[in-house]
Design an enzyme around this catalytic site. Structure first.
Site, mmCIF file in Angstrom:
data_model
loop_
_atom_site.group_PDB
_atom_site.id
_atom_site.type_symbol
_atom_site.label_atom_id
_atom_site.label_comp_id
_atom_site.label_asym_id
_atom_site.label_seq_id
_atom_site.Cartn_x
_atom_site.Cartn_y
_atom_site.Cartn_z
ATOM 1 N N ASN A 126 21.827 16.268 3.219
ATOM 2 C CA ASN A 126 21.539 16.721 4.516
ATOM 3 C C ASN A 126 21.513 15.511 5.443
ATOM 4 O O ASN A 126 20.654 14.670 5.267
ATOM 5 C CB ASN A 126 20.087 17.287 4.406
ATOM 6 N N LYS A 139 21.153 15.166 8.453
ATOM 7 C CA LYS A 139 19.890 15.323 9.562
ATOM 8 C C LYS A 139 20.607 14.860 10.861
ATOM 9 O O LYS A 139 21.837 15.085 11.011
ATOM 10 C CB LYS A 139 18.679 14.485 9.184
ATOM 11 N N HIS A 167 14.239 24.438 7.155
ATOM 12 C CA HIS A 167 13.740 23.342 6.660
ATOM 13 C C HIS A 167 12.735 22.988 7.363
ATOM 14 O O HIS A 167 12.222 23.205 8.419
ATOM 15 C CB HIS A 167 14.897 22.056 7.284
ATOM 16 N N GLU A 196 11.242 20.200 8.512
ATOM 17 C CA GLU A 196 11.095 19.634 9.734
ATOM 18 C C GLU A 196 11.422 20.584 11.037
ATOM 19 O O GLU A 196 10.835 20.556 12.195
ATOM 20 C CB GLU A 196 12.183 18.676 10.178
ATOM 21 N N GLU A 250 11.266 22.497 -1.421
ATOM 22 C CA GLU A 250 10.933 21.098 -0.802
ATOM 23 C C GLU A 250 9.508 20.789 -0.222
ATOM 24 O O GLU A 250 9.167 21.085 1.053
ATOM 25 C CB GLU A 250 11.857 20.839 0.356
ATOM 26 N N GLY A 280 11.061 12.478 2.666
ATOM 27 C CA GLY A 280 11.168 11.394 3.369
ATOM 28 C C GLY A 280 9.930 10.440 3.269
ATOM 29 O O GLY A 280 9.690 9.515 4.077
ATOM 30 N N SER A 319 12.502 13.371 -1.653
ATOM 31 C CA SER A 319 12.114 11.812 -2.351
ATOM 32 C C SER A 319 12.760 11.705 -3.671
ATOM 33 O O SER A 319 12.284 11.039 -4.628
ATOM 34 C CB SER A 319 10.829 11.391 -2.193
HETATM 35 C C1 PEP Z 1 15.135 16.764 3.244
HETATM 36 O O1 PEP Z 1 14.930 16.394 4.485
HETATM 37 O O2 PEP Z 1 15.571 17.918 2.868
HETATM 38 C C2 PEP Z 1 14.648 15.651 2.068
HETATM 39 C C3 PEP Z 1 14.771 16.133 0.877
HETATM 40 O O3 PEP Z 1 14.590 14.385 2.708
HETATM 41 P P1 PEP Z 1 14.623 13.218 1.363
HETATM 42 O O4 PEP Z 1 15.291 13.224 0.434
HETATM 43 O O5 PEP Z 1 14.603 12.265 2.373
HETATM 44 O O6 PEP Z 1 12.910 13.344 1.145
#
Ligand code: PEP
Length: 266
Positions: A10, A12, A96, A98, A166, A172, A212
Site C-alpha cells: 500500500n 498510501k 483502511h 486511516e 491490521e 506505522g 509493522s
Molecule cells: C498499512 O498501512 O496498511 C500498514 C500495514 O502499514 P505499515 O506496514 O507501515 O505498518
C-alpha cells in the site's frame, strides 16, 4: 484447499510520476514465482492507477486504496467503483484504519462499500483492526467481529474478499503484533466466519496481516497457520523481510522486494 499467499504494498499518499515509473520498472524486471504460488498487488494513489496498470507486468495486480460507496454522480472528489472497473483496475482496499479514523468511516459504511465494490466485479481487500485502547480493554475480538459482521451482513459471496487484519496500534508505529497475537486473532476470525457465514468461507477466505511487519518478524508471522499473507504499508518493512518471504516461497528475488517497500525503493 490451500489458501494462496497474498501480499501487497500500500503506497498510501506517496510518490511522484518519476518515482512511480522507476518502481514499476523495477517490478517488471523482478524474478518472482508464478501466480500459482503467490498473488501480488500494489496499491498506488488514484492519480497513478492508469499509468501503473498500463506499465506493470500482468502477473501483478493493481489495487485502488478506496472507492465511493455507490454508483458515481454528484459526489465531488470521489472515485466510483465503476471507474476502477472501466480503467481495468481489478482490486480495491477498503476500510483502511486511516480512513476509518481520519475520515470517520463507520463499520456500516465500510460494509456498504465492500458490497458495492463486489457488486461491480472488484476484488476487495477489507481492512479491520482494533485500537490500542480497545486491545487493552480486552475488546479486540468484539471489535474485529463487529467490523467483519458489518461486511458479512451485506455480502453473500466471499470469493473476492480478502480480510486484512491490521491492528491500528501496529500500523506505522514499529509495534508489531507478535506472531501469537496475530495468529490468535486470525484464528478467532476464521472461527467467526465459520460460525456466522459458513465452513467453506472460513476455510477459503484469505486473512492477511498488516502492521509493522519487518525482517525480524515476517518469517514467523508467515509461518502461522491462519496468516495468509501481508498488507505492507510504509517504511517499516525492510528488504530483509521480503528476503524472509523469498525463502518461505523459495523463489522470491531480491528485486521483487523493492517494489513492495515503496519508501525504500525510491
Ligand atoms: C498499512 O498501512 O496498511 C500498514 C500495514 O502499514 P505499515 O506496514 O507501515 O505498518
Amino acid at each position: 484447499m490451500a489458501r494462496k499467499f497474498f501480499i501487497g504494498g500500500n503506497w498510501k499518499c506517496n510518490g511522484t510520476l518519476e518515482e512511480v515509473k522507476k518502481i514499476v520498472s523495477m517490478l517488471n524486471e523482478a524474478e518472482i514465482p508464478s501466480e500459482n504460488v503467490v498473488e501480488v498487488f500494489v496499491s498506488p494513489p488514484f492519480v497513478f492507477l492508469p499509468l501503473v496498470e498500463s506499465l506493470l507486468r500482468p502477473d501483478f495486480q493493481v489495487a485502488a486504496q478506496n472507492c465511493w460507496v455507490r454508483k458515481g454522480g454528484a459526489f465531488t472528489g470521489e472515485i466510483s467503483a465503476e471507474m476502477l472497473v472501466n480503467l481495468g483496475i481489478p482490486c480495491v482496499i477498503l476500510g483502511h484504519s486511516e480512513r476509518r479514523s481520519l475520515l470517520n468511516e463507520s463499520d456500516e459504511f465500510v460494509g456498504d462499500k465492500v458490497a458495492y465494490a463486489l457488486s461491480v466485479g472488484l476484488k476487495v481487500i477489507a481492512c479491520i483492526g482494533e485500537t490500542l485502547q480497545q486491545r487493552e480493554s480486552g475488546s479486540t475480538m468484539a471489535v474485529v467481529a463487529a467490523q467483519t459482521k458489518a461486511i458479512a451482513e451485506k455480502v453473500s459471496n466471499w470469493a473476492n474478499v480478502v480480510l486484512a487484519y491490521e491492528p491500528v496500534w501496529a500500523i506505522g508505529t514499529g509495534k508489531v503484533a507478535t506472531p501469537g497475537q496475530a495468529q490468535e486473532v486470525h484464528l478467532e476470525l476464521r472461527k467467526w466466519l465459520h460460525d456466522s457465514v459458513g465452513a467453506e468461507v472460513a476455510a477459503t477466505t484469505r486473512i492477511i496481516y498488516g502492521g509493522s511487519v519487518n525482517g525480524a518478524n515476517c518469517r514467523e508471522l508467515a509461518a502461522q497457520p491462519d496468516i495468509d499473507g501481508f498488507l505492507v504499508g510504509g517504511a517499516s518493512l525492510k528488504v530483509a523481510c521480503l528476503l524472509s518471504l523469498m525463502k518461505r516461497h523459495h523463489s522470491f528475488s531480491l528485486a521483487f522486494l523493492f517494489q513492495i517497500f515503496w519508501p525504500l525503493a525510491v
